[in-house]
Design an enzyme around this catalytic site. Structure first.
Site, mmCIF file in Angstrom:
data_model
loop_
_atom_site.group_PDB
_atom_site.id
_atom_site.type_symbol
_atom_site.label_atom_id
_atom_site.label_comp_id
_atom_site.label_asym_id
_atom_site.label_seq_id
_atom_site.Cartn_x
_atom_site.Cartn_y
_atom_site.Cartn_z
ATOM 1 N N LYS A 1 6.597 24.921 36.444
ATOM 2 C CA LYS A 1 6.019 24.994 35.102
ATOM 3 C C LYS A 1 4.569 24.522 35.108
ATOM 4 O O LYS A 1 3.793 24.876 34.221
ATOM 5 C CB LYS A 1 6.851 24.162 34.127
ATOM 6 C CG LYS A 1 8.272 24.682 33.943
ATOM 7 C CD LYS A 1 9.113 23.741 33.102
ATOM 8 C CE LYS A 1 10.539 24.262 32.947
ATOM 9 N NZ LYS A 1 11.394 23.320 32.171
ATOM 10 N N LEU A 2 4.233 23.712 36.089
ATOM 11 C CA LEU A 2 2.856 23.305 36.356
ATOM 12 C C LEU A 2 2.493 23.777 37.752
ATOM 13 O O LEU A 2 3.348 23.812 38.649
ATOM 14 C CB LEU A 2 2.696 21.780 36.295
ATOM 15 C CG LEU A 2 2.352 21.131 34.947
ATOM 16 C CD1 LEU A 2 3.478 21.340 33.956
ATOM 17 C CD2 LEU A 2 2.060 19.644 35.137
#
Length: 301
Positions: free
Chosen positions: A269-270
Protein backbone atom coordinates in the site's frame (compact mmCIF):
# COMPACT_ATOMS: atom_id res chain seq x y z
CA UNK A 1 23.50 14.66 14.70
CA UNK A 2 22.94 15.56 18.33
CA UNK A 3 19.64 15.98 20.10
CA UNK A 4 19.16 19.69 20.68
CA UNK A 5 16.73 21.52 22.93
CA UNK A 6 14.33 23.92 21.17
CA UNK A 7 15.21 27.56 21.69
CA UNK A 8 11.82 29.06 22.38
CA UNK A 9 11.55 32.82 21.98
CA UNK A 10 8.69 35.28 22.06
CA UNK A 11 6.85 35.41 18.74
CA UNK A 12 8.08 32.04 17.48
CA UNK A 13 6.11 30.57 14.57
CA UNK A 14 4.57 27.10 14.68
CA UNK A 15 6.67 26.20 11.63
CA UNK A 16 9.87 27.21 13.44
CA UNK A 17 8.89 25.15 16.48
CA UNK A 18 8.19 22.06 14.35
CA UNK A 19 11.55 22.46 12.62
CA UNK A 20 13.18 22.45 16.07
CA UNK A 21 11.18 19.36 16.99
CA UNK A 22 13.02 17.56 14.21
CA UNK A 23 16.19 17.46 16.32
CA UNK A 24 14.52 16.40 19.58
CA UNK A 25 13.15 12.90 20.30
CA UNK A 26 10.08 10.73 20.68
CA UNK A 27 6.86 12.11 19.18
CA UNK A 28 8.07 15.68 18.96
CA UNK A 29 10.63 14.44 16.42
CA UNK A 30 7.97 12.39 14.65
CA UNK A 31 5.74 15.46 14.40
CA UNK A 32 8.65 17.43 12.98
CA UNK A 33 9.24 14.67 10.42
CA UNK A 34 5.53 14.66 9.56
CA UNK A 35 5.65 18.39 8.87
CA UNK A 36 8.54 17.94 6.43
CA UNK A 37 6.80 15.07 4.66
CA UNK A 38 3.58 17.09 4.34
CA UNK A 39 5.54 20.02 2.94
CA UNK A 40 7.17 17.79 0.33
CA UNK A 41 3.78 16.27 -0.57
CA UNK A 42 2.37 19.70 -1.33
CA UNK A 43 5.41 21.13 -3.09
CA UNK A 44 5.76 18.05 -5.31
CA UNK A 45 2.17 18.55 -6.54
CA UNK A 46 1.12 15.18 -5.17
CA UNK A 47 -2.48 14.04 -5.08
CA UNK A 48 -3.14 14.03 -1.32
CA UNK A 49 -5.90 12.21 0.55
CA UNK A 50 -6.90 13.27 4.06
CA UNK A 51 -8.62 10.45 5.95
CA UNK A 52 -10.59 11.58 8.97
CA UNK A 53 -11.91 9.18 11.61
CA UNK A 54 -13.04 9.90 15.16
CA UNK A 55 -15.07 12.87 16.37
CA UNK A 56 -12.90 15.48 14.71
CA UNK A 57 -15.68 17.89 13.73
CA UNK A 58 -17.32 18.04 17.17
CA UNK A 59 -13.80 18.61 18.51
CA UNK A 60 -13.42 21.81 16.47
CA UNK A 61 -11.36 20.67 13.47
CA UNK A 62 -13.76 21.73 10.68
CA UNK A 63 -11.94 24.95 9.76
CA UNK A 64 -8.66 23.03 9.55
CA UNK A 65 -10.20 20.66 7.00
CA UNK A 66 -11.81 23.55 5.10
CA UNK A 67 -8.55 25.48 5.06
CA UNK A 68 -6.61 22.51 3.75
CA UNK A 69 -9.11 22.29 0.89
CA UNK A 70 -9.08 26.02 0.16
CA UNK A 71 -5.31 26.21 0.08
CA UNK A 72 -4.90 23.14 -2.11
CA UNK A 73 -3.11 21.07 0.52
CA UNK A 74 -5.46 18.11 0.06
CA UNK A 75 -7.08 16.74 -3.10
CA UNK A 76 -9.71 14.49 -1.55
CA UNK A 77 -11.27 13.78 1.85
CA UNK A 78 -12.33 10.36 3.13
CA UNK A 79 -14.36 10.50 6.32
CA UNK A 80 -17.16 8.97 8.37
CA UNK A 81 -20.88 9.59 8.25
CA UNK A 82 -20.69 10.96 11.80
CA UNK A 83 -18.22 13.69 10.81
CA UNK A 84 -20.49 14.62 7.89
CA UNK A 85 -23.50 14.94 10.20
CA UNK A 86 -21.60 17.06 12.70
CA UNK A 87 -20.31 19.29 9.88
CA UNK A 88 -23.93 19.91 8.88
CA UNK A 89 -24.74 20.71 12.53
CA UNK A 90 -21.99 23.35 12.47
CA UNK A 91 -22.94 24.62 9.01
CA UNK A 92 -26.52 25.26 10.09
CA UNK A 93 -25.26 27.49 12.90
CA UNK A 94 -26.25 25.14 15.71
CA UNK A 95 -22.81 24.09 16.83
CA UNK A 96 -21.45 22.05 19.71
CA UNK A 97 -20.95 23.17 23.31
CA UNK A 98 -17.95 22.84 25.60
CA UNK A 99 -18.98 20.27 28.19
CA UNK A 100 -17.34 17.89 30.63
CA UNK A 101 -16.74 14.17 30.93
CA UNK A 102 -17.49 14.37 34.67
CA UNK A 103 -21.26 14.51 34.46
CA UNK A 104 -24.38 12.49 35.17
CA UNK A 105 -25.14 11.08 31.71
CA UNK A 106 -28.61 9.97 32.74
CA UNK A 107 -29.37 13.57 33.69
CA UNK A 108 -28.03 14.73 30.32
CA UNK A 109 -30.33 12.29 28.54
CA UNK A 110 -33.30 13.69 30.46
CA UNK A 111 -32.36 17.14 29.15
CA UNK A 112 -31.99 15.83 25.57
CA UNK A 113 -28.25 16.49 25.57
CA UNK A 114 -25.83 14.07 23.88
CA UNK A 115 -22.22 13.79 25.08
CA UNK A 116 -19.10 13.21 22.98
CA UNK A 117 -16.47 12.92 25.73
CA UNK A 118 -16.23 16.60 26.84
CA UNK A 119 -18.46 18.06 24.11
CA UNK A 120 -22.24 18.46 24.33
CA UNK A 121 -24.73 18.63 21.46
CA UNK A 122 -28.47 18.98 21.95
CA UNK A 123 -30.96 16.62 20.38
CA UNK A 124 -32.55 19.57 18.57
CA UNK A 125 -29.38 19.76 16.45
CA UNK A 126 -30.19 16.43 14.86
CA UNK A 127 -33.81 17.44 14.35
CA UNK A 128 -32.53 20.43 12.36
CA UNK A 129 -30.23 18.13 10.37
CA UNK A 130 -33.20 15.89 9.59
CA UNK A 131 -35.24 18.88 8.42
CA UNK A 132 -32.36 20.08 6.22
CA UNK A 133 -31.49 16.70 4.71
CA UNK A 134 -35.01 15.40 4.18
CA UNK A 135 -35.79 18.00 1.51
CA UNK A 136 -32.55 17.26 -0.33
CA UNK A 137 -33.02 13.49 -0.17
CA UNK A 138 -36.63 13.62 -1.35
CA UNK A 139 -35.67 15.84 -4.28
CA UNK A 140 -32.87 13.68 -5.68
CA UNK A 141 -33.57 11.05 -8.30
CA UNK A 142 -31.10 8.49 -9.60
CA UNK A 143 -27.87 6.79 -8.61
CA UNK A 144 -25.14 8.79 -6.87
CA UNK A 145 -21.73 8.07 -5.43
CA UNK A 146 -21.25 9.32 -1.87
CA UNK A 147 -19.14 12.24 -3.09
CA UNK A 148 -21.76 13.20 -5.70
CA UNK A 149 -24.47 13.12 -3.04
CA UNK A 150 -22.33 15.22 -0.68
CA UNK A 151 -21.72 17.74 -3.47
CA UNK A 152 -25.51 18.12 -3.69
CA UNK A 153 -25.63 18.66 0.07
CA UNK A 154 -22.74 21.13 -0.09
CA UNK A 155 -24.43 23.21 -2.79
CA UNK A 156 -27.31 23.85 -0.40
CA UNK A 157 -25.27 24.72 2.68
CA UNK A 158 -25.41 28.45 3.48
CA UNK A 159 -22.13 28.55 5.42
CA UNK A 160 -19.28 29.57 3.07
CA UNK A 161 -16.74 28.16 5.55
CA UNK A 162 -18.20 24.65 5.43
CA UNK A 163 -15.84 22.08 3.94
CA UNK A 164 -18.87 20.44 2.30
CA UNK A 165 -19.69 23.66 0.48
CA UNK A 166 -16.05 24.24 -0.47
CA UNK A 167 -15.82 20.67 -1.77
CA UNK A 168 -18.95 21.17 -3.87
CA UNK A 169 -17.72 24.48 -5.30
CA UNK A 170 -14.31 23.07 -6.18
CA UNK A 171 -15.51 19.55 -7.04
CA UNK A 172 -13.22 18.04 -4.41
CA UNK A 173 -14.40 14.45 -3.85
CA UNK A 174 -15.48 13.73 -0.27
CA UNK A 175 -15.78 9.96 0.02
CA UNK A 176 -17.90 8.61 2.86
CA UNK A 177 -17.82 4.79 2.84
CA UNK A 178 -19.77 4.73 6.12
CA UNK A 179 -22.44 7.24 5.11
CA UNK A 180 -25.17 4.70 5.89
CA UNK A 181 -23.66 4.11 9.35
CA UNK A 182 -24.77 7.51 10.68
CA UNK A 183 -27.79 9.66 11.43
CA UNK A 184 -27.62 10.81 7.80
CA UNK A 185 -27.95 7.17 6.76
CA UNK A 186 -31.07 6.82 8.90
CA UNK A 187 -32.60 9.88 7.26
CA UNK A 188 -31.73 8.58 3.78
CA UNK A 189 -33.42 5.28 4.61
CA UNK A 190 -36.60 7.08 5.69
CA UNK A 191 -36.88 9.85 3.10
CA UNK A 192 -35.36 8.54 -0.11
CA UNK A 193 -37.75 7.88 -2.97
CA UNK A 194 -35.71 7.23 -6.10
CA UNK A 195 -32.30 8.11 -4.64
CA UNK A 196 -29.73 5.32 -4.54
CA UNK A 197 -26.12 5.41 -3.33
CA UNK A 198 -23.64 3.29 -5.29
CA UNK A 199 -20.76 2.56 -2.90
CA UNK A 200 -19.02 0.39 -5.48
CA UNK A 201 -18.68 3.35 -7.85
CA UNK A 202 -16.89 5.14 -5.00
CA UNK A 203 -14.37 2.30 -4.98
CA UNK A 204 -13.87 2.56 -8.74
CA UNK A 205 -13.31 6.31 -8.52
CA UNK A 206 -10.78 6.21 -5.71
CA UNK A 207 -8.87 3.48 -7.57
CA UNK A 208 -8.84 5.74 -10.65
CA UNK A 209 -7.19 8.46 -8.57
CA UNK A 210 -4.49 6.01 -7.47
CA UNK A 211 -3.48 5.34 -11.10
CA UNK A 212 -2.65 8.97 -11.85
CA UNK A 213 0.78 9.72 -13.29
CA UNK A 214 1.77 11.85 -10.32
CA UNK A 215 3.01 11.26 -6.81
CA UNK A 216 0.44 10.13 -4.25
CA UNK A 217 0.24 11.09 -0.59
CA UNK A 218 -2.04 10.41 2.36
CA UNK A 219 -2.54 12.01 5.78
CA UNK A 220 -4.28 9.52 8.06
CA UNK A 221 -6.09 10.87 11.12
CA UNK A 222 -7.02 8.01 13.41
CA UNK A 223 -7.79 4.86 11.45
CA UNK A 224 -10.95 2.87 10.92
CA UNK A 225 -12.83 2.65 7.65
CA UNK A 226 -11.48 5.93 6.17
CA UNK A 227 -7.91 4.68 6.55
CA UNK A 228 -8.59 1.23 5.11
CA UNK A 229 -10.80 2.50 2.27
CA UNK A 230 -7.99 4.78 1.12
CA UNK A 231 -4.98 2.50 1.61
CA UNK A 232 -6.65 -0.55 0.04
CA UNK A 233 -7.18 1.41 -3.19
CA UNK A 234 -3.42 1.18 -3.67
CA UNK A 235 -3.50 -2.63 -3.79
CA UNK A 236 -4.05 -2.37 -7.54
CA UNK A 237 -1.59 0.50 -8.07
CA UNK A 238 2.02 1.11 -7.06
CA UNK A 239 1.60 2.38 -3.50
CA UNK A 240 1.75 5.77 -1.84
CA UNK A 241 4.89 7.90 -2.13
CA UNK A 242 4.17 9.81 1.09
CA UNK A 243 2.21 8.93 4.22
CA UNK A 244 1.65 10.56 7.60
CA UNK A 245 -0.44 8.89 10.29
CA UNK A 246 -1.67 10.57 13.49
CA UNK A 247 -3.01 8.07 16.01
CA UNK A 248 -3.24 7.32 19.72
CA UNK A 249 -3.58 3.56 19.18
CA UNK A 250 -0.71 1.10 19.33
CA UNK A 251 0.01 -1.82 16.98
CA UNK A 252 0.21 -4.78 19.36
CA UNK A 253 -3.58 -5.10 19.68
CA UNK A 254 -3.91 -5.90 15.99
CA UNK A 255 -6.41 -3.16 15.15
CA UNK A 256 -6.21 -1.06 12.00
CA UNK A 257 -6.05 2.26 13.85
CA UNK A 258 -2.79 1.19 15.47
CA UNK A 259 -1.31 -0.61 12.46
CA UNK A 260 1.92 1.09 11.45
CA UNK A 261 2.70 2.49 8.04
CA UNK A 262 5.64 0.10 7.86
CA UNK A 263 3.13 -2.74 8.12
CA UNK A 264 1.26 -1.19 5.17
CA UNK A 265 4.41 -1.68 3.09
CA UNK A 266 4.02 -5.45 3.48
CA UNK A 267 0.69 -5.07 1.66
CA UNK A 268 2.31 -2.86 -1.01
CA UNK A 269 0.00 0.00 0.00
CA UNK A 270 3.10 2.15 0.39
CA UNK A 271 6.11 2.03 -1.90
CA UNK A 272 9.23 0.44 -0.38
CA UNK A 273 10.99 3.83 -0.43
CA UNK A 274 7.93 5.84 0.65
CA UNK A 275 8.55 8.70 3.05
CA UNK A 276 6.33 7.85 6.00
CA UNK A 277 5.96 8.51 9.72
CA UNK A 278 3.44 7.65 12.41
CA UNK A 279 2.88 10.33 15.06
CA UNK A 280 1.45 9.11 18.35
CA UNK A 281 -0.49 12.19 19.38
CA UNK A 282 -4.01 13.53 19.87
CA UNK A 283 -5.03 14.67 16.38
CA UNK A 284 -6.65 17.81 17.79
CA UNK A 285 -3.11 18.88 18.70
CA UNK A 286 -1.12 17.57 15.75
CA UNK A 287 -3.41 18.38 12.80
CA UNK A 288 -3.71 22.15 13.46
CA UNK A 289 0.06 22.35 13.91
CA UNK A 290 0.68 20.60 10.59
CA UNK A 291 -1.81 22.92 8.88
CA UNK A 292 -0.11 25.99 10.36
CA UNK A 293 3.24 24.65 9.14
CA UNK A 294 1.93 24.20 5.60
CA UNK A 295 0.41 27.69 5.57
CA UNK A 296 3.78 29.17 6.45
CA UNK A 297 5.94 26.99 4.21
CA UNK A 298 3.68 26.43 1.21
CA UNK A 299 1.22 29.31 1.17
CA UNK A 300 -1.56 28.61 -1.30
CA UNK A 301 -0.71 25.54 -3.35
Amino acid sequence: MRVTSPEIQRGIKVSELLDMFGSTAFNARRLGEAAKICEEMVKSDSFVFLTLAGAMIPAGMRKIVAGMMQNGFISSLVTTGANIVHEIVESLGIGHEIGSCYVDDTALAEESINRIYDVFVGQEAFERVEEFLSGIIEGLDGIYTTYEFLWEVGKRIPDERSFLRIAAEREIPVFCPTLHDSIAGLHMTIYRKNLQIDFFRDVSRIIDFCFQKRKMGVIVVGGGVPKNFTLQAMLLAEGFDYAVQITTDSPQWGGLSGATLEEAKSWCKLKPDAKAVTVYCDATIALPMLYAYLLDRCGES
